[in-house]
Motif scaffolding. Structure first.
Motif, short mmCIF file in Angstrom:
data_model
loop_
_atom_site.label_atom_id
_atom_site.label_comp_id
_atom_site.label_asym_id
_atom_site.label_seq_id
_atom_site.Cartn_x
_atom_site.Cartn_y
_atom_site.Cartn_z
N SER A 98 -10.16 67.11 86.38
CA SER A 98 -10.26 68.39 85.38
C SER A 98 -11.54 68.94 85.27
N GLY B 203 -7.31 72.25 82.43
CA GLY B 203 -6.01 71.91 81.70
C GLY B 203 -4.74 71.63 82.51
N LEU C 263 -5.55 68.01 83.21
CA LEU C 263 -5.73 67.21 82.22
C LEU C 263 -4.43 67.01 81.47
N ILE C 264 -4.16 68.04 80.94
CA ILE C 264 -3.01 68.21 79.85
C ILE C 264 -1.68 67.29 80.59
N GLN D 53 -3.59 68.83 74.29
CA GLN D 53 -3.95 70.37 74.02
C GLN D 53 -5.32 70.41 73.54
N THR E 236 -7.40 67.96 72.98
CA THR E 236 -8.51 67.43 74.03
C THR E 236 -8.81 68.38 75.19
N ASN E 237 -8.10 69.13 75.74
CA ASN E 237 -8.39 70.15 76.74
C ASN E 237 -9.32 71.12 76.18
N PHE F 74 -13.22 71.77 77.05
CA PHE F 74 -13.39 73.19 77.75
C PHE F 74 -14.63 73.66 77.32
#
Length: 124
Positions: free
Chosen positions: A13, A24, A27-28, A43, A45-46, A50
């Motif tokens: 990611s 994302g 990652l998501i 989301q 966490t993303n 970020f």
């Protein structure tokens, strides 16, 4: 052993995010599909991942002289406002709706990518 998979998902990611491709998108789905993390948590966490990644990317681009700041507020202010609004909306949406919206977003992203690749082949 699962720590290694989390580390790998975070690494991929970060690489994609640093390249401007959107970490994302890796990652998501990785968190929800492979690790069983709830959509809202994935989301969030993303978004948390970020922030430092984007700050680092901005510094790198600035140091290389690639950052243009004229007119930046016309991009930053609407981006901040819509990020907060959609973040609040995502917090109250049911997980199933959030999953479908994210899936639709990924499909639109893929279609856009397909057309940009097709157009770049036509230019050559």
């Amino acid at each position: 052993m699962s720590f290694i998979f989390y580390l790998l998902a975070g690494f991929l990611s970060g690489v994609l995010g640093g390249m401007g491709m959107g970490g994302g998108t890796v990652l998501i789905p990785a968190l929800t599909i492979f690790f069983g993390v709830e959509q809202h948590v994935a989301q969030a966490t993303n978004l948390a991942a970020f922030l430092p990644m984007s700050a680092f990317s901005l510094k790198v681009h600035k140091d290389k002289g690639l950052l243009r700041t004229d007119g930046v507020w016309w991009v930053v202010v609407p981006a901040l406002i819509t990020s907060v609004l959609f973040g609040l909306l995502a917090a109250v949406l049911p997980a199933q709706v959030l999953k479908k919206l994210f899936g639709a977003f990924l499909i639109l992203l893929a279609v856009k990518g397909l057309f940009s690749v097709k157009l770049s082949f036509k230019k050559k």
